[in-house]
Write a protein that holds these residues in place. Structure first.
Motif, PDB file in Angstrom:
ATOM      1  N   SER A  90      45.465  -4.265 -95.325  1.00  0.00           N
ATOM      2  CA  SER A  90      46.082  -3.360 -94.355  1.00  0.00           C
ATOM      3  C   SER A  90      46.976  -4.091 -93.352  1.00  0.00           C
ATOM      4  CB  SER A  90      45.013  -2.548 -93.623  1.00  0.00           C
ATOM      5  OG  SER A  90      44.123  -3.396 -92.918  1.00  0.00           O
ATOM      6  N   HIS A  91      46.653  -5.341 -93.024  1.00  0.00           N
ATOM      7  CA  HIS A  91      47.498  -6.046 -92.049  1.00  0.00           C
ATOM      8  C   HIS A  91      48.888  -6.324 -92.627  1.00  0.00           C
ATOM      9  CE1 HIS A  91      47.151  -9.946 -94.131  1.00  0.00           C
ATOM     10  NE2 HIS A  91      45.882  -9.661 -94.311  1.00  0.00           N
ATOM     11  N   THR A 112      45.938   2.962 -89.887  1.00  0.00           N
ATOM     12  CA  THR A 112      45.250   1.738 -90.238  1.00  0.00           C
ATOM     13  C   THR A 112      44.143   2.054 -91.231  1.00  0.00           C
ATOM     14  OG1 THR A 112      43.739   1.969 -88.360  1.00  0.00           O
ATOM     15  CG2 THR A 112      45.698   0.612 -88.029  1.00  0.00           C
TER      16      THR A 112
END
Length: 209
Positions: free
Chosen positions: A38-39, A207
């Motif tokens: 996700s980052h 996120t």
């Protein structure tokens, strides 16, 4: 994500995907080998409340392809659509989606299969295969997917599931402001999403949970 973009640029060069099946297979493998984190993609996963989904540009592939991140609202789906002769590759980054594959209308549409997709699954689509609709079956969770289109296109055709009637739809890009800083490109189509999004509107970042 940037490593993936660099690898895609290297494999496709100045020609995009074209009709070379070896290149198509190489690009599929690159999409499969990328493991969602996700980052890597959270900065692009911006969702516009009140829409079915948002389409956020990651890279324009020197005009030969584009790479987008789509954020799907809960229980939302695309219309049944073609890809204007382009190759389409989709990788699920978060959540779950279902791909519904249809034969071209003759004169009505026929569902050929439905395939559930889990995180990191990759699907490939081309008009030679048929038409499809992508849906988020979850009522309590958004989904995020990575899409590659080669060549990029501005218009597609959407179809009425019951009559097979076709309608041209715009997939042109609009430039929107992120809620924090900087800007991104959102692709929204008048008939590919339930409403056109104002160029002054803001979105919320998604996120992974």
């Amino acid at each position: 994500m940037q490593d993936l973009v660099s690898s895609l640029n290297s494999v496709m060069g100045d020609g995009g995907l074209g009709d070379d099946q070896r290149v198509v297979c190489q690009v599929k493998q690159l999409m499969r080998s990328y493991v969602s984190q996700s980052h890597d993609w959270a900065q692009y996963a911006v969702y516009q409340e009140g829409t079915r989904y948002t389409r956020n540009l990651v890279d324009d592939g020197n005009g030969k392809y584009n790479l987008l991140i789509l954020v799907w609202g809960e229980s939302q789906s695309s219309p049944i659509h073609d890809h204007a002769g382009s190759h389409c590759m989709m990788k699920l980054l978060d959540g779950q989606l279902t791909e519904h594959l249809f034969a071209w209308p003759n004169p009505t549409l026929k569902l050929k299969r439905s395939m559930p997709l889990q995180t990191n699954a990759v699907a490939y689509m081309h008009d030679k295969i048929g038409l499809h609709r992508i849906a988020n079956p979850a009522s309590d969770r958004k989904a995020v997917s990575l899409h590659l289109y080669s060549p990029p296109y501005q218009m597609c055709t959407t179809f009425d599931e019951h009559t097979g009637e076709a309608e041209m739809s715009s997939c042109a890009a609009e430039r929107l402001k992120r809620p924090d800083s900087g800007s991104f490109l959102l692709h929204s189509a008048q008939n590919c999403s339930p409403s056109a999004v104002s160029s002054q509107s803001q979105g919320s970042a998604i996120t992974s949970s």
